[in-house]
Design a protein around this motif. Structure first.
Motif, PDB file in Angstrom:
ATOM      1  N   ARG A  33      51.040  36.243  32.483  1.00 32.46           N
ATOM      2  CA  ARG A  33      50.676  37.402  31.672  1.00 32.46           C
ATOM      3  C   ARG A  33      49.235  37.282  31.219  1.00 32.46           C
ATOM      4  NH1 ARG A  33      54.353  37.176  27.122  1.00 32.46           N
ATOM      5  NH2 ARG A  33      52.822  35.916  26.043  1.00 32.46           N
ATOM      6  N   ARG A  34      48.837  36.062  30.826  1.00 29.36           N
ATOM      7  CA  ARG A  34      47.470  35.876  30.361  1.00 29.36           C
ATOM      8  C   ARG A  34      46.447  36.015  31.467  1.00 29.36           C
ATOM      9  NH1 ARG A  34      47.891  30.997  25.946  1.00 29.36           N
ATOM     10  NH2 ARG A  34      49.121  32.199  24.452  1.00 29.36           N
ATOM     11  N   ASN A  35      46.878  35.781  32.689  1.00 33.61           N
ATOM     12  CA  ASN A  35      45.969  35.956  33.828  1.00 33.61           C
ATOM     13  C   ASN A  35      45.412  37.365  33.883  1.00 33.61           C
ATOM     14  OD1 ASN A  35      45.663  33.614  35.244  1.00 33.61           O
ATOM     15  ND2 ASN A  35      47.418  33.922  36.559  1.00 33.61           N
ATOM     16  N   GLU A  36      46.266  38.310  33.484  1.00 33.69           N
ATOM     17  CA  GLU A  36      45.877  39.710  33.640  1.00 33.69           C
ATOM     18  C   GLU A  36      45.002  40.210  32.504  1.00 33.69           C
ATOM     19  OE1 GLU A  36      47.880  39.318  36.866  1.00 33.69           O
ATOM     20  OE2 GLU A  36      46.842  41.170  36.354  1.00 33.69           O
ATOM     21  N   ILE A  37      45.119  39.564  31.350  1.00 35.11           N
ATOM     22  CA  ILE A  37      44.430  40.093  30.171  1.00 35.11           C
ATOM     23  C   ILE A  37      42.968  39.704  30.199  1.00 35.11           C
ATOM     24  CG2 ILE A  37      44.302  40.009  27.678  1.00 35.11           C
ATOM     25  CD1 ILE A  37      47.212  39.287  27.668  1.00 35.11           C
ATOM     26  N   SER A  38      42.127  40.676  30.008  1.00 36.62           N
ATOM     27  CA  SER A  38      40.715  40.354  29.913  1.00 36.62           C
ATOM     28  C   SER A  38      40.048  41.378  29.026  1.00 36.62           C
ATOM     29  CB  SER A  38      40.081  40.377  31.292  1.00 36.62           C
ATOM     30  OG  SER A  38      38.679  40.390  31.171  1.00 36.62           O
ATOM     31  N   HIS A  39      39.530  40.934  27.904  1.00 38.11           N
ATOM     32  CA  HIS A  39      38.883  41.875  27.001  1.00 38.11           C
ATOM     33  C   HIS A  39      37.378  41.899  27.181  1.00 38.11           C
ATOM     34  CE1 HIS A  39      42.522  42.502  24.765  1.00 38.11           C
ATOM     35  NE2 HIS A  39      42.701  41.208  24.659  1.00 38.11           N
ATOM     36  N   SER A  40      36.893  41.099  28.117  1.00 39.03           N
ATOM     37  CA  SER A  40      35.432  40.983  28.181  1.00 39.03           C
ATOM     38  C   SER A  40      34.828  42.205  28.842  1.00 39.03           C
ATOM     39  CB  SER A  40      35.038  39.735  28.958  1.00 39.03           C
ATOM     40  OG  SER A  40      35.260  39.950  30.322  1.00 39.03           O
ATOM     41  N   LEU A  41      33.618  42.501  28.424  1.00 35.25           N
ATOM     42  CA  LEU A  41      32.929  43.651  28.992  1.00 35.25           C
ATOM     43  C   LEU A  41      32.377  43.320  30.374  1.00 35.25           C
ATOM     44  CD1 LEU A  41      31.093  44.571  25.710  1.00 35.25           C
ATOM     45  CD2 LEU A  41      32.971  45.825  26.739  1.00 35.25           C
ATOM     46  N   LEU A  42      32.100  42.044  30.595  1.00 41.12           N
ATOM     47  CA  LEU A  42      31.699  41.619  31.944  1.00 41.12           C
ATOM     48  C   LEU A  42      32.971  41.456  32.757  1.00 41.12           C
ATOM     49  CD1 LEU A  42      29.521  38.693  30.682  1.00 41.12           C
ATOM     50  CD2 LEU A  42      28.635  40.890  31.422  1.00 41.12           C
TER      51      LEU A  42
END
Lengths: 102, 652
Positions: B215-224
């Motif tokens: 699940r964490r693999n998919e999460i990305s809050h970064s703008l880059l």
């Protein structure tokens, strides 16, 4: 740098009111700055007609700051304690996911 | 005055730079061990196993334990244990089992910051080195409700399946042990002298369970757009091939019980892996794979006969069975979902009811007794005539009682073989009777004895066990693929837990090219086709693979001798990771399918350094502070008395 002593009392009231009103837009730091900056004007300087208004704004800003402080501390503690216990929502709310730890 | 000063300083500086050997201070402080192997973290649906270090590395005072006596005296030695806050124990490989590790962990508790396991020399390899369970894959036992737990792997320590809060490193190169020992002996005298310290960096990104991690693999809050994963599903490729003319094409219907599967695995159990270079696991799948490929060659040789009958003999390699049979689950899943064979829809799919029998090569040990486990899905189905023919053709095989429990993939030790010819002759003696049996059972008429050239088996043994970058693989693959093996010169074929496609391994192109070449259409060997013409053929035929290769001489009939050959073959491959990762909205904490993942990691380092005595440290600190204060004083004096233009800040 804005020095309040150089401004006329109406201008001071104006600045204080603007900070007070803008703080309602979820900007508690404005209230904090307002309370600290105008504290001297509200309570320590000789009275002038606008001072009662300024005093009102300063007190309200201080109350607002305290309320926000309570909300932020409560949320911070809740998040830290419950981050791993509420399922996927905890992960979605986390901005920087810790590496190597749950 | 200024210009001459300038020239002199330039000259002096150049002199310094050119004639002094510049080295970093850090290089002089640390001794690195670059060829160590590290234990990584794996996750499944419910647990995490393996080892973890902190992000900046785990360091501690080094203490070497070579035998049981030293071990016991260390546990009693409170003075040494109290002298330091953290230890990294260098343990002899003989002592690496749950008994000693548990005792150490109990005694040292949080002071144990890491373990470095060393192998003294190749001559003293332990007889048993398996960290699998005593009953491997017992979490997924599907055989006829088998309730008894048989200890197929009595030497298994089960350490792979435990979770350690510290990193574990394996040093198996001889000179690494010698260097370690040399430094240790040099500095190990009394309490007050400087001692050796070790630092291990083996930080793993994954945590908790596969479900959380994926699940964490998919999460990305970064703008880059840099999504850096935490873990990868374990899996590789399931590769299959058969004779290119034994296809069942639409609209012809596939008959029930018309497919024979021959299976082998390409992965193996592995607790310690290397950052770069080969990561070979146990060599146990090697013998099975060599036999498998040799059998494929015999079938390819006798293709005229096998093409006369209607059974399809498909050779399948599975990658990922070491951990809870993930690859087999996937294979079955693909079959149930119309994905076997993959690719062109013109070929009829194969389902369970089409399978006639499965022959699996597993755990072949170099001995004169082979056990045959014939497993029928129900007692009446077993093909007694096939087995009888097999036993008749190969006296080495003894048949096990139908009620005896079935073996899982046992993790055997590295096979010490004396000479390859002895070993390859043994392989020949297994393959030929088996091929004969297949021929007798499926084709029927009494064909004369089938044989396979000894040279082919010798070459296979050489490629798989000694050097993957062998002439055989270059002869059976085209130029670009052949070149990709150059990086693996003088290394054996790696059998390990794979995370494809994140980590690549030469095992897959090796098996793909050799298997498809051995089962190729031999008619094409007789034709002198140019490369362009060869590659054009694929426009007309989407079901088969065409490539242009140099040609492997022992496999080709003696009359033909061209500079290059067009190879017409059948090859398919599919991902072999567990179905848990391909089903939509599958909850990875369920136990229906195994859900093993391997953690991502970046750097692995092991370094040795000197921990100075307390007085040394204090003296260093005091000198440092003195130097600092002196420099401040000198500079203020300079500023006060020497009013040079250079020292004034320019105000502009």
């Amino acid at each position: 740098m804005v020095t309040l002593a150089k401004k006329s009392p109406e201008q001071r009231l104006n600045i204080c009111r603007k900070y007070y009103l803008a703080g309602f837009l979820f900007l508690p730091f404005l209230w904090l700055i307002n309370a600290i900056w105008f504290y001297k004007q509200a309570f320590r300087v000789e009275p002038y007609p606008e001072q009662t208004q300024i005093r009102k704004y300063v007190i309200r800003s201080a109350i607002g700051t305290v309320i926000w402080l309570i909300i932020i501390i409560a949320w911070n503690i809740t998040f830290q304690l419950l981050r791993t216990k509420i399922g996927p929502i905890g992960d979605f709310l986390t901005f920087v996911i810790p590496r190597g730890y749950y | 005055m200024h210009s001459s000063l300038f020239c002199i300083s330039v000259f002096f500086l150049t002199f310094l730079i050119v004639f002094t050997q510049s080295t970093r201070v850090a290089d002089q402080m640390y001794v690195s061990f670059d060829r160590a192997r590290y234990c990584v973290r794996h996750l499944n649906g419910t647990h995490e196993i393996g080892c973890q270090s902190s992000m900046r590395g785990n360091s501690g005072r080094m203490y070497m334990i070579d035998n049981e006596n030293e071990f016991n005296s260390y546990l009693k030695d409170s003075k040494t244990i109290d002298s330091s806050n953290s230890f990294i124990i260098a343990l002899n490989i003989e002592l690496f089992n749950s008994e000693y590790v548990d005792k150490l962990m109990n005694r040292l508790d949080s002071k144990l910051n890491g373990l470095v396991i060393y192998l003294k020399s190749n001559l003293s390899r332990p007889k048993d080195f398996s960290h699998d369970d005593q009953c491997p894959n017992h979490r997924q036992s599907y055989y006829l409700n088998q309730t008894e737990t048989v200890h197929w792997n009595p030497k298994g320590t089960g350490l792979f399946f435990r979770s350690f809060p510290f990193p574990i490193v394996l040093l198996d190169e001889k000179d690494d042990y010698e260097r370690l020992d040399k430094f240790y002996r040099q500095f190990y005298n009394t309490q007050s002298s400087p001692t050796c310290g070790l630092e291990v960096k083996a930080f793993q990104s994954a945590a908790h369970t596969s479900k959380t991690c994926m699940r964490r693999n998919e999460i990305s809050h970064s703008l880059l757009d840099a999504v850096d994963g935490f873990c990868d599903p374990v899996g590789g490729l399931n590769i299959y091939s058969k004779l290119p003319d034994s296809l069942t094409l639409v609209p012809k219907q596939r008959q029930p019980k018309s497919v024979v599967l021959i299976l082998a695995t390409t992965d193996s159990f592995q607790m310690f892996l290397k950052a770069q270079g080969t990561t070979g696991g146990a060599q146990q799948p090697a013998t099975a794979l060599i036999t498998f490929l040799a059998l494929a060659h015999v079938i390819g040789q006798e293709q005229k006969e096998f093409n006369k009958q209607d059974k399809e003999i498909i050779f399948v390699t599975l990658d990922g069975d070491a951990l809870d049979y993930s690859a087999s689950f996937r294979f079955l899943f693909d079959m149930n979902n119309d994905y076997f064979p993959a690719g062109d829809k013109n070929e009829q799919r194969i389902k369970i009811e089409h399978i006639h029998s499965i022959i699996e090569f597993q755990s072949l040990s170099f001995s004169n007794n082979l056990s045959l486990y014939a497993y029928p899905s129900s007692p009446s189905i077993i093909n007694e005539t096939f087995i009888a023919t097999l036993l008749e053709n190969n006296p080495m095989i003894t048949r096990m009682n139908a009620n005896s429990p079935l073996p899982p993939a046992s993790s055997q030790i590295f096979q010490q073989y004396n000479t390859t010819t002895e070993f390859s002759q043994w392989i020949k003696s297994i393959v030929e009777p088996l091929a004969q049996t297949l021929l007798d059972s499926y084709v029927g008429n009494n064909i004369t004895n089938v044989t396979i050239e000894q040279e082919i088996i010798n070459n296979l043994v050489y490629c798989v066990l000694k050097n993957v970058n062998c002439p055989l693989i270059h002869n059976v693959s085209n130029q670009s693929i052949g070149n990709s093996f150059d990086a693996f010169e003088q290394t054996s074929l790696p059998f390990s837990i794979n995370t494809y496609p994140t980590a690549t391994t030469p095992t897959f192109p090796f098996v793909q090219n050799i298997l498809s070449y051995f089962l190729r259409d031999r008619e094409y060997d007789k034709q002198n086709i140019t490369e362009t013409k060869c590659l054009e053929q694929k426009n007309n035929d989407t079901l088969r693979l065409y490539r242009y290769v140099g040609g492997y001489a022992p496999s080709i009939m003696p009359e033909q001798n061209y500079s290059g050959y067009c190879v017409r073959s059948y090859l398919r491959y599919a991902s072999s990771s567990s179905p848990a990762f391909s089903i939509d909205n599958y909850d990875l904490s369920q136990t229906t399918y195994p859900a093993w993942t391997e953690s991502r990691w970046t750097t692995f380092t092991l370094r040795l350094f000197i921990i100075p005595t307390r007085t040394h440290e204090i003296v260093t600190l005091v000198i440092g502070i003195l130097l600092l204060s002196i420099s401040f004083i000198v500079f203020s004096i300079l500023r006060w008395y020497v009013k040079l233009d250079l020292l004034q800040p320019s105000s502009s």
